[in-house]
Design a protein around this motif. Structure first.
Motif, short mmCIF file in Angstrom:
data_model
loop_
_atom_site.label_atom_id
_atom_site.label_comp_id
_atom_site.label_asym_id
_atom_site.label_seq_id
_atom_site.Cartn_x
_atom_site.Cartn_y
_atom_site.Cartn_z
N GLY A 1 -5.62 -7.30 6.03
CA GLY A 1 -4.72 -5.80 6.30
C GLY A 1 -4.94 -5.12 7.20
O GLY A 1 -6.17 -5.20 7.56
N HIS A 2 -3.99 -4.23 7.50
CA HIS A 2 -4.34 -3.11 8.53
C HIS A 2 -3.02 -3.22 9.61
O HIS A 2 -3.39 -4.35 10.53
CB HIS A 2 -5.51 -2.57 8.75
CG HIS A 2 -5.49 -1.31 9.75
ND1 HIS A 2 -5.75 -0.21 8.72
CD2 HIS A 2 -5.31 -0.77 10.67
CE1 HIS A 2 -5.71 0.90 9.27
NE2 HIS A 2 -5.34 0.62 10.62
N GLU B 1 -11.56 -9.16 3.16
CA GLU B 1 -10.31 -8.73 3.57
C GLU B 1 -10.61 -8.55 5.02
O GLU B 1 -11.50 -7.66 5.63
CB GLU B 1 -9.74 -7.27 3.04
CG GLU B 1 -8.42 -7.01 3.85
CD GLU B 1 -7.90 -5.87 3.17
OE1 GLU B 1 -7.97 -5.26 2.00
OE2 GLU B 1 -6.92 -5.07 4.15
N VAL C 1 -2.12 -10.30 1.49
CA VAL C 1 -1.99 -9.36 2.54
C VAL C 1 -1.62 -7.98 1.88
O VAL C 1 -0.70 -7.91 0.94
CB VAL C 1 -0.76 -9.49 3.72
CG1 VAL C 1 -1.60 -10.89 4.55
CG2 VAL C 1 0.41 -9.76 3.01
N SER C 2 -2.25 -6.93 2.31
CA SER C 2 -1.95 -5.52 2.06
C SER C 2 -1.14 -5.03 3.07
O SER C 2 -2.20 -4.78 4.10
CB SER C 2 -3.09 -4.68 1.34
OG SER C 2 -4.28 -4.98 2.11
N ILE C 3 -0.25 -4.24 2.74
CA ILE C 3 0.74 -3.87 4.00
C ILE C 3 1.08 -2.46 3.58
O ILE C 3 1.85 -2.14 2.39
CB ILE C 3 1.76 -4.47 4.54
CG1 ILE C 3 1.11 -6.08 4.70
CG2 ILE C 3 2.42 -4.11 5.44
CD1 ILE C 3 2.41 -7.03 5.05
N ASN D 1 0.96 -1.12 -0.03
CA ASN D 1 -0.01 0.08 0.10
C ASN D 1 0.82 1.26 -0.22
O ASN D 1 1.69 1.35 0.86
CB ASN D 1 -1.06 -0.14 1.27
CG ASN D 1 -1.92 1.13 1.26
OD1 ASN D 1 -1.32 2.27 1.11
ND2 ASN D 1 -3.04 0.92 1.44
#
Ligand SMILES: CC(=O)[C@@H](O)[C@H](O)COP(=O)(O)O
Ligand SMILES: NCC(=O)COP(=O)(O)O
Length: 247
Positions: free
Chosen positions: A199-200, A160, A220-222, A7
Motif C-alpha cells: 500500500g501507499h 506491508e 492492497v490497502s488503497i 482506506n
C-alpha cells in the motif's frame, strides 16, 4: 485473490474541514462494502488530522462479521488528548488486522517502514499483545529490506510493502527497478513464512502492473487515489473498478 481494503482517511479529511458530520465515514464504508470490497482501513493519528477514535469505534460496529477491519498506526505514538494510542484502540475494537507503521507526527504521510534489526526488540511485546487480542499483525516495511525471520519469530504474520517509491517510478515511466525490488522483497517475505500486503499511492493506473509482478499478494490497502478518483466516478463505481483490476 488479493483483498481490496479501502482506506477512508480522506473521507475524514473532508469531513473535518468543515467541522460537521458529512461526509459520513460509516456511510462511505457501507458504500464500499456494498460495492464488494473485502476490507476497510483507517489510520488514526495522534494529531487527529483525519480519522478520530470515535470513527474507529463506530466503524467496528458496522464492519464486524462483514469485511476485514485494518487499523494502522505507530504503536509508540500517543496517547494524546482523547487519542488513546494504537494498542489501546486495538484492545477496544479488536480489528481483524493491525498494521504497525513507524510514522512521526511531523510527517505529511507515511513514507518509510520499520528497521527490523533495530526495532524488533521493542516491537516484540506489542506484537505478542496484539496476537493475544486475536488481531493479525502486519509490519509496514520498505522494499529491499531483509531480516524477515526476525519479524516471523516475534509473531508477525504479514508485511506491508511501502509502494510509494514504486508509484513514483511508475509515474516517471520507469517502474522496472522499483517493481523488481518489491517482487524480490515479497519473495523473501514468503520464504520466511510471511504473507504480503502492499500500500501507499497505489491507483487504478499503477495497480495492475504491480499486482502482476507480485504472486500471492494477499491485500492492497488503497485510499488517497481511490477517494480522489471517486470524486469523478462515484465511490461504488471506483471500488468496482479496483476489484476488476484485482481479478
Ligand atoms: C501506511 C500508509 O501508507 C497509509 O496507509 C497511510 O494511512 C496514509 O496516511 P494518510 O492518509 O494520513 O496520508
Ligand atoms: N497502507 C496504505 C493505505 O492504507 C492507503 O495508502 P494511500 O492509498 O492513501 O496512499
Amino acid at each position: 485473490m488479493t483483498l481490496l481494503s479501502v482506506n477512508l482517511n480522506k473521507i475524514a479529511v473532508l469531513r473535518n474541514s468543515r467541522g460537521g458530520r458529512e461526509p459520513d465515514i460509516c456511510r462511505a464504508a457501507q458504500t464500499c462494502i456494498e460495492a464488494g470490497c473485502g476490507g476497510i482501513t483507517v489510520h488514526p493519528r495522534p494529531d487527529q488530522r483525519h480519522v478520530r477514535p470515535d470513527d474507529v469505534r463506530a466503524l467496528a460496529g458496522i464492519l464486524r462479521g462483514r469485511v476485514e477491519y485494518n487499523i494502522e498506526g505507530n504503536p509508540f505514538a500517543g496517547p494524546r488528548g482523547d487519542y488513546p494510542g494504537l494498542i489501546a484502540l486495538a484492545r477496544e475494537v479488536r480489528p481483524t488486522q493491525v498494521t504497525l507503521v513507524p510514522d512521526d507526527d511531523g510527517q505529511i504521510t507515511s513514507d518509510h517502514g520499520f528497521d527490523l534489526k533495530r526495532d524488533v526488540g521493542r516491537l516484540r511485546p506489542l506484537v505478542r499483545e496484539l496476537c493475544e487480542l486475536g488481531c493479525r499483525v502486519s509490519l509496514f516495511i520498505d522494499a529491499g529490506i531483509h531480516d524477515f525471520d526476525l519479524a516471523a519469530v516475534i509473531g508477525v504474520q504479514r508485511i506491508e510493502i511501502y509502494t510509494g517509491p514504486y508509484a513514483e517510478a511508475f509515474a516517471d515511466g520507469r517502474p522496472a527497478a522499483a517493481l523488481a525490488s518489491c517482487a524480490d522483497t515479497a519473495r523473501r517475505a514468503h520464504q520466511a513464512g510471511l504473507a504480503v500486503n502492499a500500500g501507499h499511492d497505489l491507483s487504478q493506473a499503477n495497480l495492475g502492473t504491480f499486482k502482476a509482478a507480485i504472486p500471492g499478494l494477499a491485500e492492497v490497502s488503497i485510499g488517497h487515489a481511490l477517494i480522489g478518483e471517486a470524486l469523478y466516478e462515484g465511490l461504488g463505481t471506483t471500488v468496482r473498478n479496483y476489484l476488476q483490476i484485482l481479478r
